[in-house]
Design an enzyme around this catalytic site. Sequence first.
Site, mmCIF file in Angstrom:
data_model
loop_
_atom_site.group_PDB
_atom_site.id
_atom_site.type_symbol
_atom_site.label_atom_id
_atom_site.label_comp_id
_atom_site.label_asym_id
_atom_site.label_seq_id
_atom_site.Cartn_x
_atom_site.Cartn_y
_atom_site.Cartn_z
ATOM 1 N N SER A 266 4.768 5.564 33.134
ATOM 2 C CA SER A 266 5.600 5.117 31.709
ATOM 3 C C SER A 266 6.131 6.702 30.647
ATOM 4 O O SER A 266 6.954 6.905 30.849
ATOM 5 C CB SER A 266 4.479 4.809 31.340
ATOM 6 O OG SER A 266 4.911 3.671 29.907
ATOM 7 N N HIS B 35 4.801 -3.654 34.538
ATOM 8 C CA HIS B 35 5.295 -1.735 34.065
ATOM 9 C C HIS B 35 3.994 -1.366 34.605
ATOM 10 O O HIS B 35 3.712 -0.785 35.179
ATOM 11 C CB HIS B 35 4.443 -2.430 32.469
ATOM 12 C CG HIS B 35 4.485 -0.757 31.720
ATOM 13 N ND1 HIS B 35 6.385 -0.363 32.022
ATOM 14 C CD2 HIS B 35 3.798 -0.144 31.178
ATOM 15 C CE1 HIS B 35 6.173 0.520 31.145
ATOM 16 N NE2 HIS B 35 4.675 0.935 31.146
#
Length: 250
Positions: free
Chosen positions: A93, A226
């Site tokens: 991320s 995610h």
Amino acid sequence: MNIEANLWIRRFHPSKEDAVRLVCFPHAGGSASYYFPVSQALSPVAEVLAVQYPGRQDRFAEPCVDDVHELARQIFENLRPWTDRPLGLFGHSMGATVGYEVARLLEEHGTTPVHLFVSSGRAPSRRRDERVHRMSDDELIAEMRRLGGTDSSVLGDEDLLRMVLGAVRNDYKAVETYLHRPGPRLECPITALVGDDDPTTTVEDAEPWRSHTNSAFDLKIFSGGHFYLNSHKTEILRIISEYLAAAEGR
């Protein structure tokens, strides 16, 4: 500099003297301890160095850094004593963007990483106008719940949750205000990893990473969102191990 006392770099499991090192960069609001299991699992083949950003855990009293370029610069300076061995980089991320900028600095100063792994991170050219860092506390907490990845014990503890919100908000600001600066492509290979149901980084967002290297590029797609990697640990560790072993010629 006493590298073992460096607050930026954590070595949980020292490895054999000639092992390649894998530098791991946390996600927004994340800390070095997230990579403790990775360090343990990879210790037979690589020495994991986990980056600890300021403003969290034992660095809670230190001010956060809300600019990716400045954060990368400070990490790079503290990483220099560890460049006596081949280095691979892994970032998830926000950590993907930070890792990329550290890779650029390393190459600028004569050290080419053996591999850059970018997980759940949009390619630098794929910018969106996002303002999560300006949300209210309640909205920010809702976003953390939506993406997953935050320990349930933290989400269930109001006092603890309020303590980490500052770092989370800071990191979102760093990512959302990041602008890619023109410069040479990397010379190291890049592997992008992404979940097929990630609401913030789509496969289309990850694929353009190929334009940021003059070397090999690979895209790995997994089921999940995610934090897809929490459900695919074994496979991801295998992929990392194989690439690092190939880089060392083993």
